[in-house]
Motif scaffolding. Structure first.
Motif, PDB file in Angstrom:
ATOM      1  N   GLN A   1       0.824  -1.209   0.000  1.00 46.57           N
ATOM      2  CA  GLN A   1       0.000   0.000   0.000  1.00 46.57           C
ATOM      3  C   GLN A   1       0.857   1.256   0.000  1.00 46.57           C
ATOM      4  N   GLY A   2       1.991   1.212   0.717  1.00 46.02           N
ATOM      5  CA  GLY A   2       2.899   2.355   0.716  1.00 46.02           C
ATOM      6  C   GLY A   2       3.463   2.623  -0.669  1.00 46.02           C
ATOM      7  N   LEU A   3       3.873   1.551  -1.358  1.00 45.04           N
ATOM      8  CA  LEU A   3       4.369   1.704  -2.722  1.00 45.04           C
ATOM      9  C   LEU A   3       3.269   2.213  -3.653  1.00 45.04           C
ATOM     10  N   GLN A   4       2.050   1.742  -3.440  1.00 45.04           N
ATOM     11  CA  GLN A   4       0.935   2.187  -4.280  1.00 45.04           C
ATOM     12  C   GLN A   4       0.718   3.684  -4.145  1.00 45.04           C
ATOM     13  N   GLN A   5       0.679   4.175  -2.914  1.00 48.25           N
ATOM     14  CA  GLN A   5       0.452   5.599  -2.696  1.00 48.25           C
ATOM     15  C   GLN A   5       1.568   6.434  -3.311  1.00 48.25           C
ATOM     16  N   ALA A   6       2.808   5.976  -3.136  1.00 45.56           N
ATOM     17  CA  ALA A   6       3.933   6.718  -3.701  1.00 45.56           C
ATOM     18  C   ALA A   6       3.890   6.699  -5.227  1.00 45.56           C
ATOM     19  N   ALA A   7       3.624   5.518  -5.796  1.00 47.00           N
ATOM     20  CA  ALA A   7       3.653   5.381  -7.253  1.00 47.00           C
ATOM     21  C   ALA A   7       2.560   6.210  -7.925  1.00 47.00           C
ATOM     22  N   GLN A   8       1.350   6.182  -7.378  1.00 46.82           N
ATOM     23  CA  GLN A   8       0.285   6.921  -8.053  1.00 46.82           C
ATOM     24  C   GLN A   8       0.501   8.432  -7.948  1.00 46.82           C
ATOM     25  N   SER A   9       1.156   8.874  -6.884  1.00 44.66           N
ATOM     26  CA  SER A   9       1.493  10.301  -6.792  1.00 44.66           C
ATOM     27  C   SER A   9       2.529  10.674  -7.849  1.00 44.66           C
ATOM     28  N   ILE A  10       3.543   9.816  -8.016  1.00 41.26           N
ATOM     29  CA  ILE A  10       4.590  10.092  -9.006  1.00 41.26           C
ATOM     30  C   ILE A  10       4.022  10.020 -10.414  1.00 41.26           C
ATOM     31  N   VAL A  11       3.152   9.049 -10.659  1.00 42.49           N
ATOM     32  CA  VAL A  11       2.507   8.961 -11.977  1.00 42.49           C
ATOM     33  C   VAL A  11       1.737  10.240 -12.276  1.00 42.49           C
ATOM     34  N   GLY A  12       0.939  10.699 -11.317  1.00 49.35           N
ATOM     35  CA  GLY A  12       0.160  11.920 -11.518  1.00 49.35           C
ATOM     36  C   GLY A  12       1.035  13.139 -11.756  1.00 49.35           C
ATOM     37  N   GLN A  13       2.133  13.237 -11.013  1.00 49.11           N
ATOM     38  CA  GLN A  13       3.044  14.371 -11.185  1.00 49.11           C
ATOM     39  C   GLN A  13       3.679  14.357 -12.573  1.00 49.11           C
ATOM     40  N   ASN A  14       4.081  13.171 -13.018  1.00 52.54           N
ATOM     41  CA  ASN A  14       4.703  13.072 -14.341  1.00 52.54           C
ATOM     42  C   ASN A  14       3.712  13.362 -15.458  1.00 52.54           C
ATOM     43  N   LEU A  15       2.471  12.966 -15.268  1.00 55.13           N
ATOM     44  CA  LEU A  15       1.457  13.280 -16.276  1.00 55.13           C
ATOM     45  C   LEU A  15       1.201  14.779 -16.333  1.00 55.13           C
ATOM     46  N   GLY A  16       1.180  15.411 -15.168  1.00 54.84           N
ATOM     47  CA  GLY A  16       1.013  16.865 -15.146  1.00 54.84           C
ATOM     48  C   GLY A  16       2.167  17.587 -15.818  1.00 54.84           C
ATOM     49  N   ALA A  17       3.378  16.991 -15.736  1.00 53.28           N
ATOM     50  CA  ALA A  17       4.562  17.579 -16.376  1.00 53.28           C
ATOM     51  C   ALA A  17       4.751  17.084 -17.812  1.00 53.28           C
TER      52      ALA A  17
END
Length: 236
Positions: free
Chosen positions: A69-85
């Motif tokens: 779950q910790g990896l999931q939360q971190a990964a989806q935040s990074i995915v969202g940030q990269n999509l925004g960029a």
């Protein structure tokens, strides 16, 4: 400074929040309903010893859930940030890297669990009947086979959630729990008389099925513009 003029309700923003958040709420709610039903199946099939084994398995498995779950939360935040960029390749690589890390990490936990089921059982429930101990050992070993798949599930869902495709995670969970886990446990345990073996394998097989299904669909979606569309929506 907060003023009446600056306080504006944007209906589109509220709708966007519900579109992303509601599927997650439905996903969690339906999962819990199935878990309750399966507890009833466990009691009907295995009695007190079955409940004890199922509880031991749930408690030990929670150790594996936490890093996933910790990896999931971190990964989806990074995915969202990269999509925004507009870094679409990095969003895709983040998901696949997370899947590998989670699968390997939970696989290691699974090996330890498979090798030391008695030690783990007695650590959580020091006093168990011989039948309860035997069932707990069997359940822990069967659960261990599905741990890499469990890690993959969380990270594939992170990829979809980061792209605001939370409905995919919801549908996958509905199929996993209602379409695979519950039928195998109920039919196998109550109708076909496979007993607790059916319940134990229902959990592991549903995890494997969900991981395979999500993996195939993520590969297809990522290669057919899912992240491009999500990035364009974020820019708008």
């Amino acid at each position: 400074m907060l003023s009446e003029r600056s306080f504006v309700v944007d209906a589109s923003e509220i709708r966007a929040v519900f579109e992303v958040g509601l599927p997650t709420a439905v996903q969690q709610g339906t999962n819990q309903i199935v878990r309750l039903i399966i507890v009833a199946v466990v009691f009907a099939v295995g009695g007190v010893a079955g409940i004890a084994a199922y509880t031991v398995g749930a408690r030990v498995a929670s150790i594996a859930f936490i890093p996933a779950q910790g990896l999931q939360q971190a990964a989806q935040s990074i995915v969202g940030q990269n999509l925004g960029a507009k870094k679409l390749d990095r969003a895709k690589r983040t998901t696949w890297l997370g899947v590998r890390l989670a699968a390997i990490g939970l696989g290691v936990i699974g090996v330890i669990q498979w090798l030391l089921p008695v030690v783990l059982t007695e650590a959580f429930v020091p006093e168990l009947s011989p039948e309860g101990l035997a069932l707990s050992v069997e359940y822990l070993r069967i659960l261990a086979y599905g741990y890499p798949a469990l890690g993959a599930i969380y990270l594939f869902q992170a990829g979809f959630n980061g792209a605001s495709r939370t409905k995919v995670s919801m549908y996958a969970s509905v199929v996993q729990y209602w379409g695979v886990r519950l039928p195998i446990a109920a039919v196998g345990g109550l109708v076909l008389s496979f007993g607790m073996h059916a319940v134990f394998w229902a959990v592991t097989l549903s995890n494997i099925a969900a991981a395979v299904g999500l993996g195939i669909y993520f590969y297809h979606s990522a290669n057919t513009g899912m992240f491009r569309r999500a990035s364009a929506t974020a820019a708008d």
